[in-house]
Every structure is written in C-alpha cells, then in structure tokens.
Design a protein around this motif. Structure first.
Motif, mmCIF file in Angstrom:
data_model
loop_
_atom_site.group_PDB
_atom_site.id
_atom_site.type_symbol
_atom_site.label_atom_id
_atom_site.label_comp_id
_atom_site.label_asym_id
_atom_site.label_seq_id
_atom_site.Cartn_x
_atom_site.Cartn_y
_atom_site.Cartn_z
ATOM 1 N N GLU A 135 -40.656 -8.838 16.588
ATOM 2 C CA GLU A 135 -39.887 -8.383 17.748
ATOM 3 C C GLU A 135 -40.782 -7.858 18.879
ATOM 4 O OE1 GLU A 135 -37.049 -5.578 16.240
ATOM 5 O OE2 GLU A 135 -36.303 -7.109 14.855
ATOM 6 N N LEU A 136 -42.046 -7.654 18.564
ATOM 7 C CA LEU A 136 -42.960 -7.114 19.574
ATOM 8 C C LEU A 136 -43.937 -8.193 20.031
ATOM 9 C CD1 LEU A 136 -43.529 -3.701 17.809
ATOM 10 C CD2 LEU A 136 -42.405 -4.028 20.019
ATOM 11 N N SER A 137 -44.682 -7.874 21.112
ATOM 12 C CA SER A 137 -45.642 -8.842 21.658
ATOM 13 C C SER A 137 -47.034 -8.539 21.115
ATOM 14 C CB SER A 137 -45.667 -8.751 23.173
ATOM 15 O OG SER A 137 -44.384 -8.981 23.688
ATOM 16 N N TRP A 138 -47.761 -9.589 20.749
ATOM 17 C CA TRP A 138 -49.118 -9.458 20.204
ATOM 18 C C TRP A 138 -50.061 -10.359 20.987
ATOM 19 C CZ3 TRP A 138 -49.727 -6.319 15.733
ATOM 20 C CH2 TRP A 138 -48.514 -5.863 15.172
ATOM 21 N N PHE A 139 -51.302 -9.953 21.111
ATOM 22 C CA PHE A 139 -52.297 -10.840 21.735
ATOM 23 C C PHE A 139 -52.747 -11.893 20.719
ATOM 24 C CE2 PHE A 139 -53.155 -6.743 24.112
ATOM 25 C CZ PHE A 139 -52.388 -7.119 25.205
ATOM 26 N N MET A 167 -46.652 0.849 16.057
ATOM 27 C CA MET A 167 -45.667 0.332 17.018
ATOM 28 C C MET A 167 -44.527 -0.393 16.307
ATOM 29 S SD MET A 167 -47.648 -2.653 19.164
ATOM 30 C CE MET A 167 -47.826 -4.331 18.513
ATOM 31 N N VAL A 168 -44.844 -1.089 15.232
ATOM 32 C CA VAL A 168 -43.795 -1.810 14.497
ATOM 33 C C VAL A 168 -42.823 -0.815 13.840
ATOM 34 C CG1 VAL A 168 -43.331 -3.351 12.538
ATOM 35 C CG2 VAL A 168 -45.236 -3.837 14.101
ATOM 36 N N GLY A 169 -43.365 0.177 13.169
ATOM 37 C CA GLY A 169 -42.530 1.138 12.448
ATOM 38 C C GLY A 169 -41.645 1.949 13.383
ATOM 39 N N VAL A 170 -42.217 2.410 14.479
ATOM 40 C CA VAL A 170 -41.450 3.254 15.407
ATOM 41 C C VAL A 170 -40.369 2.421 16.101
ATOM 42 C CG1 VAL A 170 -41.615 4.610 17.536
ATOM 43 C CG2 VAL A 170 -43.308 4.921 15.725
ATOM 44 N N ASN A 171 -40.757 1.234 16.512
ATOM 45 C CA ASN A 171 -39.802 0.376 17.223
ATOM 46 C C ASN A 171 -38.590 0.058 16.336
ATOM 47 O OD1 ASN A 171 -39.198 -1.308 19.579
ATOM 48 N ND2 ASN A 171 -39.436 -3.005 18.142
#
Ligand code: WTA
Length: 659
Positions: A65-69, A302-306
């Motif tokens: 669900e998040l953006s990664w480089f 960031m994954v856990g909090v999101n």
C-alpha cells in the motif's frame, strides 16, 4: 460469548484498578458504525484468517500500500534474530509516503496540519505547504553539513516546526531524536551525550497554562555540561522564535530558524534509504538508571503504523484527527505525525494545556475544528471528569465519530464517562495497547468490535501475543501473567542505540524467542485482554514512563540523601505517582525534626523535579533510618510498595518483580 469476567488476583505493583476486576458490561457495535466501517466484522475475520495462514504474505500486502524506491528481497530476514530485518533489501523513505506522494494527488491542497497555540493563534498548512516547508528545512540542514546517519535532536514544544523538523531530518536520512520540552537540562544532557547530535533544534520558549516557559536556556545548560565527544559533533543550534523573551545566541553555533531556512529553495530530493536505515531514536525509561534510546527504522515502521492507524481509526477522507499526545512521545511520532500524514489525513496539533484558560478548552477545540477522531490518555479523561458533564455539554461534539485512549489502564468508570458524555453514546472507545518499542498499535479493538470497558480486547490481525507464567506456559483464563509478543512485527524497534546487547537482554532473554513487554495482563474467557500495569520497576505517571531507578538517581544526587527508594503509589488523577523513602546522611538533623518542619520534603521534591523535569511527580517523602534489604543487599521495593498501598505482602509471590 459470555460477558461475565472472572475475578483474579492482581499481581503486586501492577497499578491495577480494582474495578477492572469486576467489569461486566459489554458494548456491541452499532449498526451505523458497522455500515460505515472500512473493515466490517467479516473483513476482520478474513484478515485474521489470512494473517494466520500466510503471515508474511499478510504483512507484504500491507507494504504494497506504500511507495518504495526498490521492493524487498525478503519480507522478513530473521537470520540474525532478534535483530530482525523487515523488508530486507528494500529502499524507501517514510517522508516520500508522508508528503511527496500526496503532492501528485488531490491531497496536494488538502489540509495536512492544523495547529492551535495556547493563546489562540492558529496555523494551517496544506500538504503542498508542509512539503515546501520541509524541503526548505531539509536544504538548510544539508547546507549546514548535516546528512545521512547524523542525529538531529529536537527539543521543542508542539509547534508546526516540530513536525517540519522531524520530517526534514528524515527526508535527508538523518536520525531525529525528539526530547520532550518539559525535560530538565540534566535529562537533556544525558540524551545529548548518548545521541551525539550534529544539530539541536529548539525554540526560545512556549506557552503553557498561561505562562511563558523558556527553553533555549535549558539547551545551553545541557550543552555546557555535555561530554567532549558530544560537544565535538554538535554543529548548530537552531532556535524557533515563538515567544517574546530575551534569548542569548552563541555566535557561529546558534541560528534563528527563520534565518536558517530563509534563502533555501523549496524543492529538495528525498534520500533513498535502506529499509533498515534508522528513522529516529526515542528515549524511554526502563528498569536501569539511564533511559534507553529506542531505534525505529524507515521500512518496517512505516508499514506497521500505516496499517494499524487505518484499521483502528477507520480513516475517512474528511477526518480531522486529533491525537492529544505531544509529538515528543511515541504516540505523537506514530499517530500525530507519521501515521496521519501517510494516510493523507488532516492532523491537529495543540500547543498548550488542555485546561487553559478553562476546563472546556479541549471541547472547544473539538467543536471549532470539527474533530472527528479524538485519541487521548486516561489521565486527561480523569482530569476532565472532575469538572463534571456541564463542560462537554456546553459544546456541540457531534462531529466526533471515534474515540481512543492509550498509555495506561483506563478504569471502566472513565471509559463509560468518555463514551457517554464525550461520545454521546454514539462513538466506540478504542483502547489501544502498545509501547515506544512496538512503534504501532498491537492490541486494540476495531470500531466494529464488541467492547468491554477497561479491556484492550484482542491483538490486531498479524500480531500474536500471550499471557504466560514464569516458565513461559500460558496462564489459565482469568489469571494474571506476563504479556509477551510471540512473533516479530513490522514497526518493532530494531535495537537500542549504542547498546545492541541491552536490546537482546532486556526484551528477548526473559522468554527466549519471544518479546517481553514488561507488562502484566490477564485474559478473560472470551480471550479479551485486560492490561494490569507494569511488571517491572517502571511507573506510569500520567501515562508517562518513569523508571524508579532514574528517579532514585536524581534524588540521590541531593547532598542530604544517603540512600533512597522510590515506589509507585496509586493516584486518582495521574494513575500513579512516586513515593520516596529516604535515609539522610548522619550529619542531617534527626528524622523527627525533618518530618515536623516538612522543609526537607519540599526541598527533595523540588530537587527531583529540577533534575528530571515536571513529569517526575513525587507526592510524598518518608524518612527512614534504614531501608529494608534482602540478604544480597538489594532494597526490597516490593515491601515498601506493599506498605504504601496497604496491600498485604502475602500475595507477592505470585509474580516476582525482580526481572
Ligand atoms: C502502558 C505508549 C494499559 C503499558 C504508547 C506499556 C497501557 C506502556 C496501554 C508503554 C493501554 C500503554 N492500557 N496500559 N491501552 N497503552 N500502556 O512506551 O504499561 O510510553 O508497557 O508507550 O504504557 O508506554 P510508552
């Protein structure tokens, strides 16, 4: 499902609220909440089943669900456990997710941050405005020679610049360490010595309870006494101008924030970082004297909090999210700053005292800004309860849809008051259990869960916890035991700064292979969890973690004190406060005189406050000619605590506090 709670014996020192033991009410999810929820009960059941059948796949989906480089080679690398590496091989930056990506979407001109100062001044920043402010600050830090891996210490009240400084540091790969603005110069100095920051960002002062509190002087005093190693690393002290006070500035080292960022461009590149790259260090009290620097890394955090914010607070595009925590605590990091911004929500930050200038301030904030989600601490609820229902009743609180609490056990009375008078019996109260170390919510209801006042309900999907006895065997339902986490989780701490061995010892040695939380809890026959408090020598004063050892060290630095012991005792408002047992040096006047004049009590209480800051609340000092010790010479705090709380010492054997 039965609503009846079995009685159980509370482990000693657990800070247990008696009423928790006989709470029998249940609150079923309201049809409106279920209809509106992003996750209805069926979705929750599917998520739980998914987490059980393919636990790593489950967390991988959350990461998608998040953006990664660059994506990960492995969701979890446990080859060096307990030094787990989540999303190994991936590259990312949490700030890309919290800001940069919103600029490409309709969120660009949405409010990211609403800030209200105590005197009533306000500031609003859209995502695009916040993005540009962060870029300017990032460029200024880079221009000052600060970069990837350097530490940036932020000693600030809750100001927009606090959020900006955190994000700017993270953007360039520096590691921020926010130190609560209420801490003393000594507490600050200890943290500076450990973190050795390249820059300190602070303010000239702030407003609190109608007064101006100065801050820059605390930084100067702390830096003046810091170690040579720390002094050698420190390049800049950046000062935000908030109040009208005379502020001494040291040439070459000190700079006003507005001068620091003035000529900087408002575009800055976001550093691509390994997922394990540290994002921040947050100091927290433990059983040892010195606070521990808990380290969290970009990727897993960031994954856990999101994921957890979205589950528990069921975010909607129109939300105004008010978490009352100071950004300086983990609650502020995860759920004032990073979580809401990653989600594209509007987060509200209030500078001042919640009872200033009158007890209805918090409710007027809710009403004026149309707050939809209110996340706060039981201490505040207890404080506000004292003023009765007429305060909230004077305000329209109809925008609220969800309420939450954190930080300490909430009594069923406070829970139901909050539910009835603030939530007007329409808003579920979500009691979230987690820690600085866990980074994210671990045990919490969702809005569609069946609620029992005082219970944190069940672990979130993908989180595995248990309540066990000394030997690690699960305790029967209804009995107290140690709360352990049986599997790693994405937002977990990665280490203790400068002391990886302590990380292993303090969290992973007590029950090998499992994380030991330091809390005691019990499970009822429905599998619902009831947190009873700390199992170790850590107090929760107004929800703030204060180690007894840390407070004892502060008190022992008073010249009159030969020896002392601190124990936590219950307090109606703060949940818990400290009581000190003190043996004075021989050359002091006799104990009887001390007790009559009361001067030394006040002197010692003031001394501890000066040493540690106002969070260290000692209610009472008792002078003794000696302290009880075991045969190894260790002070028996359990005995003192039992005396102070009127507990019998007979039931102390159930759980040892000597862990
Ligand atoms: C306690 C705060 C009961 C617990 C996020 C934990 C709680 C410590 C709850 C962590 C809750 C936190 N009910 N107790 N809902 N949430 N605690 O690190 O003892 O400041 O270990 O993190 O607060 O405090 P910390």
């Amino acid at each position: 499902m039965s609503a009846k709670q079995p009685l159980c014996t509370a482990p000693e020192g657990s800070g247990t609220l008696d009423t928790l033991l006989c709470e029998e009410r249940v609150f079923r999810p309201m049809p409106r909440i279920v209809a509106e929820a992003n996750m209805n009960p069926q979705d929750v059941a599917i998520a739980r089943a998914r987490a059980e059948s393919d636990w790593l796949g489950f967390w991988e989906e959350a990461a998608e669900e998040l953006s990664w480089f660059r994506k990960w080679d492995a969701v979890l690398d446990d080859s060096a456990a307990p030094f787990y590496r989540w999303f190994a091989g991936a590259r990312c930056n949490i700030v890309y997710n919290a800001l940069d990506r919103h600029i490409e979407t309709a969120n660009k001109n949405k409010l990211a941050l609403i800030w209200e100062g105590e005197p009533g001044d306000t500031r609003k920043l859209t995502y695009y405005e916040l993005y540009r402010e962060v870029n300017k600050a990032a460029n200024a830090l880079r221009a000052a020679g600060i970069g990837k891996g350097d530490r940036v210490l932020i000693h600030m009240p809750p100001l927009p610049e606090t959020v900006i400084a955190m994000l700017a540091a993270a953007k360039i790969g520096a590691v921020h360490s926010v130190v609560f603005g209420g801490f003393s110069a000594r507490s600050l100095r200890d943290r500076i010595n450990d973190a050795t920051p390249a820059a300190i960002i602070t303010a000239d002062g702030f407003y609190r309870n109608g007064r101006v509190i100065t801050l820059k002087g605390t930084v100067d005093a702390a830096v003046a006494k810091c170690s040579g190693a720390a002094a050698a690393v420190l390049k800049k002290v950046v000062v935000v101008h908030r109040v009208l006070v005379e502020t001494a500035m040291k040439e070459d080292r000190d700079v006003w924030y507005h001068d620091f960022v003035r000529d900087q461009p408002d575009e800055a590149f976001t550093e691509s970082l390994d997922a394990a790259h540290p994002l921040f260090i947050l100091y927290t009290s433990g059983t040892t004297g010195a606070p521990k620097g808990i380290v969290h890394a970009h990727g897993g955090y960031m994954v856990g909090v999101n994921r957890t914010l979205d589950w528990v607070f069921d975010l909607k595009p129109t939300d105004i999210f008010w978490c009352t925590a100071d950004p300086a605590w983990i609650t502020g990091h995860s759920y004032v700053v990073y979580g809401p911004l990653m989600a594209g929500t509007t987060t509200l930050l209030y500078e001042g005292h919640p009872l200033y200038p009158e007890a209805g301030r918090a409710w007027s904030v809710v009403q004026r800004w149309g707050v939809t989600v209110l996340y706060t601490v039981p201490t505040l609820i207890r404080m506000l309860m004292r003023f009765g229902r007429q305060n909230p009743d004077r305000h329209t609180l109809g925008t609220l849809r969800l309420l939450g609490t954190v930080g300490e056990p909430i009594s069923p009375e406070a829970w139901t008051w909050f539910h009835k008078h603030i939530g007007r019996s329409r808003c579920p109260v979500l009691d979230t259990w987690w820690q600085t170390e866990t980074g994210m919510f671990m045990i919490s209801p969702l809005p569609v869960s069946l609620l029992k006042p005082g219970s944190v309900t069940r672990p979130l999907p993908g989180v595995e916890v248990d309540v066990v006895d000394e030997s690690g065997a699960p305790v029967p339902h209804g009995q107290g035991g140690y709360l352990v986490i049986k599997k790693p989780w994405p937002a977990m701490l990665t280490t203790i700064f400068n002391d990886p061995e302590a990380y292993r010892r303090l969290y992973w040695e007590r029950f090998p292979g499992w994380y030991f939380s330091g809390d005691v809890a019990r499970k009822d026959e429905d599998g619902y969890l009831w947190i009873q408090g700390r199992a170790d020598d850590v107090m929760l004063i107004a929800g703030h973690r204060i180690g007894t050892a840390e407070l004892e060290a502060a008190l022992a630095s008073h010249p009159a004190v030969a020896e002392c012991a601190i124990v936590g005792v219950p307090d109606e408002i703060r949940g818990e406060v400290a009581k000190a047992f003190v043996v004075l040096h021989d050359d002091q006047p006799p104990v009887a005189t001390m007790m009559m004049t009361g001067e030394t009590d006040q002197d010692l209480i003031e001394h501890a406050r000066r040493e540690l800051g106002p969070v260290a609340v000692i209610r009472e000092v008792e002078f003794r000619s000696a302290l009880p010790k075991n045969k190894n010479g260790k002070i028996m705090r359990r005995l003192l605590r039992a005396e102070s709380t009127g507990q019998s010492t007979g039931d102390l054997s159930t759980l040892s506090t000597d862990i």
